[in-house]
Design a protein around this motif. Sequence first.
Motif, short mmCIF file in Angstrom:
data_model
loop_
_atom_site.label_atom_id
_atom_site.label_comp_id
_atom_site.label_asym_id
_atom_site.label_seq_id
_atom_site.Cartn_x
_atom_site.Cartn_y
_atom_site.Cartn_z
N UNK A 10 -55.65 -117.01 -25.88
CA UNK A 10 -56.91 -116.70 -26.55
C UNK A 10 -57.95 -117.77 -26.30
N UNK A 11 -57.85 -118.42 -25.13
CA UNK A 11 -58.73 -119.55 -24.81
C UNK A 11 -60.17 -119.13 -24.58
N UNK A 12 -60.43 -117.84 -24.36
CA UNK A 12 -61.80 -117.39 -24.13
C UNK A 12 -62.49 -116.91 -25.40
N UNK A 13 -61.77 -116.87 -26.51
CA UNK A 13 -62.35 -116.42 -27.77
C UNK A 13 -63.19 -117.49 -28.44
N UNK A 14 -63.77 -117.14 -29.57
CA UNK A 14 -64.65 -118.05 -30.31
C UNK A 14 -63.93 -119.36 -30.65
N UNK A 15 -62.78 -119.26 -31.29
CA UNK A 15 -62.06 -120.46 -31.71
C UNK A 15 -61.37 -121.11 -30.53
N UNK A 16 -60.75 -120.29 -29.68
CA UNK A 16 -60.01 -120.83 -28.54
C UNK A 16 -60.88 -121.63 -27.59
N UNK A 17 -62.06 -121.11 -27.28
CA UNK A 17 -62.95 -121.82 -26.35
C UNK A 17 -63.43 -123.14 -26.95
N UNK A 18 -63.68 -123.15 -28.26
CA UNK A 18 -64.10 -124.39 -28.92
C UNK A 18 -62.96 -125.40 -28.94
N UNK A 19 -61.74 -124.91 -29.16
CA UNK A 19 -60.58 -125.81 -29.15
C UNK A 19 -60.36 -126.40 -27.77
N UNK A 20 -60.48 -125.57 -26.73
CA UNK A 20 -60.31 -126.05 -25.36
C UNK A 20 -61.33 -127.13 -25.03
N UNK A 170 -72.55 -119.38 -34.56
CA UNK A 170 -73.54 -118.46 -33.97
C UNK A 170 -72.94 -117.67 -32.82
N UNK A 171 -71.88 -118.22 -32.18
CA UNK A 171 -71.38 -117.65 -30.93
C UNK A 171 -70.59 -116.37 -31.10
N UNK A 172 -70.12 -116.07 -32.29
CA UNK A 172 -69.30 -114.88 -32.44
C UNK A 172 -68.76 -114.74 -33.84
N UNK A 173 -67.83 -113.82 -34.03
CA UNK A 173 -67.27 -113.59 -35.35
C UNK A 173 -68.29 -112.94 -36.28
N UNK A 174 -67.97 -112.95 -37.57
CA UNK A 174 -68.85 -112.31 -38.56
C UNK A 174 -70.25 -112.94 -38.56
N UNK A 175 -70.29 -114.27 -38.49
CA UNK A 175 -71.60 -114.94 -38.55
C UNK A 175 -72.40 -114.74 -37.27
N UNK A 176 -71.74 -114.45 -36.19
CA UNK A 176 -72.46 -114.14 -34.96
C UNK A 176 -73.33 -112.91 -35.11
N UNK A 177 -72.94 -112.03 -36.03
CA UNK A 177 -73.74 -110.84 -36.32
C UNK A 177 -74.73 -111.07 -37.46
N UNK A 178 -74.35 -111.94 -38.38
CA UNK A 178 -75.21 -112.18 -39.55
C UNK A 178 -76.45 -112.99 -39.20
N UNK A 179 -76.29 -114.02 -38.39
CA UNK A 179 -77.42 -114.90 -38.09
C UNK A 179 -78.65 -114.14 -37.57
N UNK A 180 -78.52 -113.27 -36.56
CA UNK A 180 -79.71 -112.56 -36.08
C UNK A 180 -80.39 -111.72 -37.15
#
Length: 300
Positions: A10-20, A170-180
């Motif tokens: 899951x390295x390309x996901x919101x959390x995975x990419x940040x962890x990498x 901002x990059x994804x998840x629930x808040x990725x939709x809420x911010x805009x």
Amino acid sequence: MERSRIAVAGASGLIGSALVRSLTADGHEVVRLVRRSARGEDEVCWDPEGQYVDAAGLIGCDAVVNLAGAGIGDHRWTDAYKKTLRDSRVLGTAALAEAVASLPEPPRVFVSGSAIGYYGETGDRTVDETAPPGDGFLPSLCVEWEEAAAAVQEAGVRTVFARTGLVVAREGGAWGRLFPLFQAGLGGRMGGGRQYWSYIALHDEVAALRHLIDREDLSGPFNLTAPEPLTNAQITAAMGRVLRRPTLFPVPAPALRLALGEMSGDVLGSARVVPERLLESGFSFAFPGIEEALRAALQR
């Protein structure tokens, strides 16, 4: 932590990419699990739904982190998509756990993603890691998801379940939709606004995962949420203050149910979840409050 070789699914996901990004910035060697042929020693081929993992690529890893799974909020929960949600988590976790367990020298820790959906509807009741699973699709999915790691636990590998809340980013998840929506002045409370949301800043999510990887004495379930859950109305007000926008457009519960179907229960439901074990372990949050978490997300 000394320089380590860490595999991430899951390295390309919101959390995975940040962890990498965090791990590589500190000089660790990251191996990504990919759904195609590996193109180098830093990739491992796998097929979660097909339950295949090229276990040879995991040899020499000090830790394996499993964050893979189809997006909970990406589609309406039709029967077909619920199967996709389950298979991507349960089958993928089982395959990865069995691959890790088969290694002649397994990694010292297996960190497997989970979610606070485990607890279901909590109302005003505060729950920690000792609470039993709730009722419904998400709790049953989380139970199966965690049970799928049985092989690696039986092999004696330290196993951690990261029950993550709503990640503020901002990059994804629930808040990725809420911010805009809120930035456009179209935000507002959802339903009655009294339901609790257990959130966590993306920075703290990554820091907590690294804490769980590093600490040899930690195993079992950990809630990855900020110390004090807030109601949707409180979070809505905070969004308005931080973004300096009005929050005059509440979304009525019937409209959410019509738009989201079964998934609306997750939005309208209350999850008052606290990170008791994480705090007991000495973890310190950089952005514990909602306004701090929001500002941190906007500065990324």
